[in-house]
Design a protein around this motif. Structure first.
Motif, PDB file in Angstrom:
ATOM      1  N   ARG A  40       0.851  -1.184   0.000  1.00  0.00           N
ATOM      2  CA  ARG A  40       0.000   0.000   0.000  1.00  0.00           C
ATOM      3  C   ARG A  40       0.891   1.239   0.000  1.00  0.00           C
ATOM      4  NH1 ARG A  40      -5.438  -0.746   1.832  1.00  0.00           N
ATOM      5  NH2 ARG A  40      -6.089  -2.627   0.764  1.00  0.00           N
ATOM      6  N   THR A  41       0.410   2.291  -0.612  1.00  0.00           N
ATOM      7  CA  THR A  41       1.106   3.571  -0.555  1.00  0.00           C
ATOM      8  C   THR A  41       0.602   4.296   0.689  1.00  0.00           C
ATOM      9  OG1 THR A  41       1.284   3.648  -2.948  1.00  0.00           O
ATOM     10  CG2 THR A  41       1.593   5.724  -1.762  1.00  0.00           C
ATOM     11  N   GLY A  47       5.519   6.162   1.761  1.00  0.00           N
ATOM     12  CA  GLY A  47       5.615   5.610   0.412  1.00  0.00           C
ATOM     13  C   GLY A  47       5.006   4.224   0.359  1.00  0.00           C
ATOM     14  N   LYS A  48       5.457   3.439  -0.604  1.00  0.00           N
ATOM     15  CA  LYS A  48       4.903   2.100  -0.788  1.00  0.00           C
ATOM     16  C   LYS A  48       5.540   1.150   0.229  1.00  0.00           C
ATOM     17  CE  LYS A  48       3.015  -0.633  -4.337  1.00  0.00           C
ATOM     18  NZ  LYS A  48       2.422  -0.431  -5.624  1.00  0.00           N
ATOM     19  N   THR A  49       4.700   0.514   1.017  1.00  0.00           N
ATOM     20  CA  THR A  49       5.175  -0.428   2.031  1.00  0.00           C
ATOM     21  C   THR A  49       4.148  -1.540   2.194  1.00  0.00           C
ATOM     22  OG1 THR A  49       6.044  -0.615   4.276  1.00  0.00           O
ATOM     23  CG2 THR A  49       4.143   0.811   3.984  1.00  0.00           C
TER      24      THR A  49
END
Length: 174
Positions: A151-152, A157-159
């Motif tokens: 997920r963003t 950020g994206k993690t």
């Protein structure tokens, strides 16, 4: 019972041994009971044990659900930031465990991986907890079947996160 796990099956065998020993004692005149009484008594005790245990599933699985539910009940507002709102205007979250988002008016909790392993699942196998919740529809999985989803996240950020659905609050099998 149908669908019983190994723990329940082993206990049932032990209750069966007690019932058999009781019936032998009745036949030998050691117990002044009627034939079948020991079997009925053992069956009644087994049903009581099963009811107090919470069912035929693994007790560890119930403990896993209860532990995650307990964490969310205790920390739902204080340790989770809203993901879909401007964070600048929100109260400050100290010691963040993750985020929440509204889905059909109910909260889904997006738990960060380290918080999942070290806090939410403390003392349990985090992978096993995720598997149990996913099987019960309490944890979303990604398209590949992984228990965490990419997920963003604002400011991160994206993690990958563990997405616990509102279904965790619908039952009490902990």
């Amino acid at each position: 019972p149908a669908g019983a796990n190994g723990q329940v099956a082993r206990a049932a065998r032990r209750f069966g041994i007690v019932a058999g020993a009781g019936e032998i004692a009745i036949r030998l005149g050691i117990l002044p009971w009627q034939k079948g009484s020991a079997h009925e008594a053992a069956a009644t005790l087994f049903q009581g044990w099963l009811a107090s245990r919470g069912g035929v599933g693994s007790s560890e699985d119930g403990e896993a659900v209860a532990m995650v539910r307990s964490f969310l009940e205790a920390h739902g507002s204080s340790r989770f930031e809203p993901i879909d709102q401007d964070i600048e205007g929100q109260p400050r979250v100290i010691n963040r465990a993750g985020f929440w988002q509204s889905v059909n008016g109910l909260r889904e909790h997006l738990i960060l991986p380290e918080a999942w392993r070290k806090e939410v699942c403390a003392g349990l196998d985090a992978k096993q907890v995720a598997r149990v919740l996913a099987e019960r529809g309490m944890l979303r999985t990604d398209a590949g079947g992984k228990h965490s989803m990419a997920r963003t996240i604002p400011n991160l950020g994206k993690t990958r996160v563990y997405v616990v659905t509102p279904a965790i609050f619908e039952t009490n099998d902990g």
